[in-house]
Design an enzyme around this catalytic site. Sequence first.
Site, PDB file in Angstrom:
ATOM      1  N   GLY A   1       1.015  -1.151  -0.027  1.00 17.50           N
ATOM      2  CA  GLY A   1       0.091  -0.057   0.126  1.00 17.50           C
ATOM      3  C   GLY A   1       0.745   1.197  -0.108  1.00 17.50           C
ATOM      4  O   GLY A   1       2.173   1.257  -0.358  1.00 17.50           O
ATOM      5  N   ASN A   2       0.144   2.544   0.183  1.00 17.20           N
ATOM      6  CA  ASN A   2       0.972   3.726   0.355  1.00 17.20           C
ATOM      7  C   ASN A   2       0.545   4.536   1.465  1.00 17.20           C
ATOM      8  O   ASN A   2      -0.632   4.193   2.003  1.00 17.20           O
ATOM      9  CB  ASN A   2       1.144   4.406  -1.121  1.00 17.20           C
ATOM     10  CG  ASN A   2      -0.009   4.518  -1.638  1.00 17.20           C
ATOM     11  OD1 ASN A   2      -0.778   5.563  -0.969  1.00 17.20           O
ATOM     12  ND2 ASN A   2      -0.519   3.768  -2.673  1.00 17.20           N
TER      13      ASN A   2
END
Length: 398
Positions: free
Chosen positions: A207-208
């Site tokens: 993810g980020n």
Amino acid sequence: MAKKHIAIYLTGGIALYKAASCVREFVKHGYEVRCVMTENALKFVSKLTFETLSQNPVLTDLFDRNNQNSVAHIELADWTDIALVVPATADIIAKMALGIADDAVSTSLLATAKPKYVVPAMNDKMWDNPATKRNLDLLKQDGVQVLEPEVGFLAEGYQAKGRMPEPKAIYAWITAKSSPKPSLKDKKIIVTAGGTVEEIDPVRFLGNHSTGKMGYALAAYASACGASVTLVHGPTNLHDLPGVEMVSVTSAREMFAAVKARFETADAVIMAAAVADYRPEIKADQKIKKVSGPWQLTLVRNPDILQELGQLKTHQKLVGFAAETQNLFENAKKKLQRKNLDLLAANDVSKKDIGFGSDENEVYLYFKDGKMLPLKKDSKQKIAQEIVDQLALLLKGE
Ligand code: CTP
């Protein structure tokens, strides 16, 4: 230019300490501010604080013979361009809903015919009480704008809905609501927000740090301008936006499918999402067990949604974002061309306090025709407003 007049009504809740910064925010942005306080508000913060911050006398008692005006509530109501109640207790909400006028605050508000903005803040049980809900519905029917409280840490020591939003967000909300807006009536706009999630196995993912704040601000403002908005978003902690079609996705490929399905009939797409460029080649069905020594994960490219839309577009306007750490100008221009965009909002993420997770942003808008417009550091709501205003001009063919 004459200063805009805002009357700020302060009622007795613990969030009052934050209302002091709210007064500052309006003064800082060139508003003339006058404050009115209830008797209970005076028990939390002194009149002197608000007199000093607003640089004006504070009204607390209509029967005080030292008041400069003999009919103080009418004089204040006539002076007012905008009335803001912050924090608004359940008590003042009930009084406003029923038209009760029994002190300086409620009487002056009843006398005010100008736009009213209410920022409730209270204990979650009081917020959930059907009487409060009923009273807020009545206020909304009367055209009063209400900014819902946030879920957060309450004075009572637990997390719940009832906390007053931050002063900067209140300022941004009022300016967005009260400034002239372009009309986007009959326009369909797709906005993407948040980060995508690429699953490795049933418990792990790539993810980020995107929170979705920028995309949500864009969708909220486009919707306030009358557009029919679809917000395609990755997982976020943000509340659904009223009046906006919310489409929740996880992976980049899901986001692509959701946007593509709506693209043909859309007038514009704003890609504010932080889309993962890569995903694991294989998603394991079972949790992957650790091994001794290094472990390698093979990644494959995800579709570049914006670039694909750039190929598919017929009449749609495309707005992209670019996060750069160097050569902002060169990279932004190349990206604009490569993805066949109409507008690119580029920011320098090497700068502190802007971009991911922050409430503020500082962007440069690059247009297809080579024009560039720098937007100085401001709240994401304000930046969103400027981007959508520019998009509205492009949609009008200007
Ligand atoms: N974007 C997209 N699909 C992707 C990746 C990005 O639609 N798979 C969109 C983003 O929503 C954003 C823009 O493209 O509007 C960002 O372009 P990108 O080329 O990814 O720029 P950066 O993220 O700045 O990365 P890079 O430096 O690798 O170009």
